[in-house]
Motif scaffolding. Structure first.
Motif, mmCIF file in Angstrom:
data_model
loop_
_atom_site.group_PDB
_atom_site.id
_atom_site.type_symbol
_atom_site.label_atom_id
_atom_site.label_comp_id
_atom_site.label_asym_id
_atom_site.label_seq_id
_atom_site.Cartn_x
_atom_site.Cartn_y
_atom_site.Cartn_z
ATOM 1 N N HIS A 175 5.680 46.276 44.226
ATOM 2 C CA HIS A 175 5.732 45.007 44.319
ATOM 3 C C HIS A 175 5.003 43.693 45.115
ATOM 4 N N THR A 176 4.794 43.027 45.175
ATOM 5 C CA THR A 176 3.968 42.107 46.665
ATOM 6 C C THR A 176 5.555 41.058 47.052
ATOM 7 N N PRO A 177 6.436 41.353 48.332
ATOM 8 C CA PRO A 177 7.342 40.257 47.832
ATOM 9 C C PRO A 177 7.186 38.285 47.934
ATOM 10 N N LYS A 178 7.965 37.767 47.287
ATOM 11 C CA LYS A 178 8.870 37.187 46.799
ATOM 12 C C LYS A 178 8.454 35.807 47.639
ATOM 13 N N ARG A 179 7.986 34.759 47.402
ATOM 14 C CA ARG A 179 8.991 32.962 48.180
ATOM 15 C C ARG A 179 9.957 32.967 47.093
ATOM 16 N N PHE A 180 10.495 32.104 48.024
ATOM 17 C CA PHE A 180 12.326 31.404 47.650
ATOM 18 C C PHE A 180 12.574 30.429 48.194
ATOM 19 N N ASP A 181 11.541 29.660 48.090
ATOM 20 C CA ASP A 181 11.750 28.031 48.350
ATOM 21 C C ASP A 181 12.839 27.333 47.451
ATOM 22 N N TYR A 182 13.545 27.433 47.593
ATOM 23 C CA TYR A 182 15.067 26.849 46.553
ATOM 24 C C TYR A 182 15.276 25.939 47.861
ATOM 25 N N ALA A 183 15.467 24.126 47.917
ATOM 26 C CA ALA A 183 16.303 23.331 48.723
ATOM 27 C C ALA A 183 17.696 22.742 47.081
ATOM 28 N N ALA A 184 18.415 23.836 48.054
ATOM 29 C CA ALA A 184 19.711 23.794 46.685
ATOM 30 C C ALA A 184 20.877 24.389 48.471
ATOM 31 N N ASP A 185 22.187 23.600 48.368
ATOM 32 C CA ASP A 185 23.013 23.326 49.100
ATOM 33 C C ASP A 185 24.165 24.154 47.922
ATOM 34 N N LEU A 186 24.238 25.730 47.954
ATOM 35 C CA LEU A 186 25.520 26.071 47.201
ATOM 36 C C LEU A 186 27.097 26.765 47.981
ATOM 37 N N ALA A 187 27.239 25.459 48.668
ATOM 38 C CA ALA A 187 28.092 25.363 49.845
ATOM 39 C C ALA A 187 29.354 26.460 48.977
ATOM 40 N N GLU A 188 30.108 27.068 49.353
ATOM 41 C CA GLU A 188 31.459 28.095 48.966
ATOM 42 C C GLU A 188 31.356 28.547 47.441
ATOM 43 N N LEU A 189 30.113 28.173 46.498
ATOM 44 C CA LEU A 189 29.728 28.505 45.240
ATOM 45 C C LEU A 189 30.336 30.280 45.146
ATOM 46 N N PRO A 190 31.474 30.594 44.594
ATOM 47 C CA PRO A 190 30.703 32.162 44.448
ATOM 48 C C PRO A 190 30.533 32.485 44.033
ATOM 49 N N ASN A 191 30.013 33.688 44.796
ATOM 50 C CA ASN A 191 28.394 33.997 44.005
ATOM 51 C C ASN A 191 28.545 35.538 44.199
ATOM 52 N N TYR A 192 28.708 36.714 42.825
ATOM 53 C CA TYR A 192 28.975 38.093 42.200
ATOM 54 C C TYR A 192 27.851 39.384 42.283
ATOM 55 N N PHE A 193 27.388 39.904 43.427
ATOM 56 C CA PHE A 193 25.869 40.450 42.644
ATOM 57 C C PHE A 193 26.079 41.985 42.691
ATOM 58 N N GLY A 194 26.340 42.626 41.632
ATOM 59 C CA GLY A 194 26.893 44.422 41.348
ATOM 60 C C GLY A 194 25.109 44.988 40.947
ATOM 61 N N CYS A 195 24.862 46.738 41.605
ATOM 62 C CA CYS A 195 23.378 46.546 41.372
ATOM 63 C C CYS A 195 23.836 48.165 41.696
ATOM 64 N N HIS A 196 23.103 48.806 41.115
ATOM 65 C CA HIS A 196 22.906 50.663 41.635
ATOM 66 C C HIS A 196 21.873 51.244 42.076
#
Length: 101
Positions: free
Chosen positions: A25-46
């Motif tokens: 697949h082709t690359p994607k753009r991620f044009d998000y204007a968000a301030d996620l300051a200190e938002l806890p985030n977890y990514f799990g993957c194989h």
């Protein structure tokens, strides 16, 4: 916030040719204007998820980290498109008390 065997949805296609680490697949753009300051985030993957390439998960992590989110990631060895016990317990702790993870 959690992403288990999932990647961040792009805002559109980026320039560039399809490549192997995105399963052709082709690359994607991620044009998000968000301030996620200190938002806890977890990514799990194989490492070899047939539906969500690891490259896409790492892109999502980078986008969130660039928005000042508190990112954590677990890459499980082997092929799979399922959550693990570790993923579930980590996400449960993160949602109940972010300081504990």
């Amino acid at each position: 916030m959690g992403g288990l065997s999932g990647g961040l949805v792009g805002t559109g296609d980026a320039t560039g040719d399809p490549f192997g680490s995105l399963n052709g697949h082709t690359p994607k753009r991620f044009d998000y204007a968000a301030d996620l300051a200190e938002l806890p985030n977890y990514f799990g993957c194989h490492t070899r998820d047939l539906h969500v390439p690891l490259t896409r998960v790492r892109e999502g992590e980078a986008v969130h980290a660039g928005s000042q989110a508190d990112c954590r990631m677990a890459i499980n060895p082997g092929a799979g498109h399922a959550t693990t016990t570790h993923d579930m317990s980590t996400l449960r702790r993160l949602l109940s008390d972010p300081a504990q993870t």
